[in-house]
Design an enzyme around this catalytic site. Sequence first.
Site, mmCIF file in Angstrom:
data_model
loop_
_atom_site.group_PDB
_atom_site.id
_atom_site.type_symbol
_atom_site.label_atom_id
_atom_site.label_comp_id
_atom_site.label_asym_id
_atom_site.label_seq_id
_atom_site.Cartn_x
_atom_site.Cartn_y
_atom_site.Cartn_z
ATOM 1 N N HIS A 192 14.522 5.170 7.841
ATOM 2 C CA HIS A 192 14.126 6.017 8.960
ATOM 3 C C HIS A 192 12.716 5.628 9.362
ATOM 4 C CE1 HIS A 192 14.144 9.702 11.470
ATOM 5 N NE2 HIS A 192 12.843 9.659 11.236
ATOM 6 N N CYS A 193 12.567 5.135 10.584
ATOM 7 C CA CYS A 193 11.271 4.639 11.052
ATOM 8 C C CYS A 193 10.626 5.679 11.965
ATOM 9 C CB CYS A 193 11.439 3.310 11.793
ATOM 10 S SG CYS A 193 9.886 2.599 12.347
ATOM 11 N N PRO A 194 9.531 6.319 11.536
ATOM 12 C CA PRO A 194 8.870 7.290 12.425
ATOM 13 C C PRO A 194 8.193 6.641 13.620
ATOM 14 C CG PRO A 194 7.582 6.961 10.428
ATOM 15 C CD PRO A 194 8.873 6.214 10.227
ATOM 16 N N GLY A 197 10.796 6.630 16.071
ATOM 17 C CA GLY A 197 11.387 7.959 16.224
ATOM 18 C C GLY A 197 12.879 7.995 16.054
ATOM 19 N N ASN A 198 13.417 7.160 15.163
ATOM 20 C CA ASN A 198 14.858 7.119 14.991
ATOM 21 C C ASN A 198 15.187 6.422 13.677
ATOM 22 O OD1 ASN A 198 17.542 7.466 15.524
ATOM 23 N ND2 ASN A 198 17.570 6.243 17.406
#
EC number: 2.3.1.225
Length: 258
Positions: A192-194, A197-198
Site C-alpha cells: 500500500h503506497c501512501p 494514495g492507493n
Amino acid sequence: MHLGMDEPRECQYNQICTHNSSSPAETPHSKKRKVKRKWQVFPGRNKFYCDGRIMMAKQTGVFYLTMVLILVTSGLFFAFDCPFLASNLTPAIPAIGGVLFFFVMGMLLRASFSDPGVLPRATPDEAADVERQIDANGASGPGYRPPPRTREVLINGQTVKLKYCFTCKIFRPPRASHCSLCDNCVERFDHHCPWVGNCVGKRNYRFFYLFILSLSFLTIFIFAFVITHVILRSNRTGFLSALKDSPARYPSTTAQRL
C-alpha cells in the site's frame, strides 16, 4: 340465491382490480429507490469519485503532497531555468522536460485512480457454504477463532496452498493479500503506497512502475540542467551573481518590497 351468489363474485372482482391497478404505479418507484451500484455498497474503506470510475484509498493526504511537490518543482524549473537554457543551449530542453512532466503526471493519476485488483467478497450464501465445508476442529464460542485455514489446489501440475481470508470469506489466489488500510483482498498485492494514495496490485502495478521510472528520469533531468544553468551563469557573471539570479532570491525580494 342468485343475488347471494353474485355478491362474492363482485367483491372478489373489485379486490383483484384494486390490487392490479395499484401495483404498476408502485413497483417502478420502489425498484428505482432500491437499485444501487456496486461501488455504492462497497464493503471496503475506499473512496469513489465520478460515479465510481475513480477509486482511491481513504487516506489521500500524502497523495496531494506528492502532486504539490511535483508541480512546484517542475513549475520553478520551467519558469526560471528553461527560458535561459532554451535561448543559450537548445529549445529541445523545455520540450523534453514537458514530455517527461506530462508522462509522470499521467502515470501518477493512473496508478492512483485505478482499481489495483480488488477481489470481490463472498456473498452470504457463498460464505455459509464455505463455512460448512471447513472443519473447525475445535470448540466454538463468541470469542473463538479457528487457526489459519488453507486449501490445496492443483495449478499447472503443482500443488498450491490457498489461504482463507476471515474478512472477505474467500480463499485468496496465490500472491494475493489483504490490505489492512483499505480492508480489501488485492490480487498480486505488492504494497500500500501512501504517496499514490492507493494499493499497488495486479491492475495498476505497471502504472506505478512507470511512474517511479519516469519520475526518476525527470528528477535527474531537472537536477542536471539546473546545475548547467548555474555553471553557465557563473562563467559569465560569477558564482554569487548566478545564485542571486536563481529562484531562491525571489521570496526574499518580495518580502523586502512588502
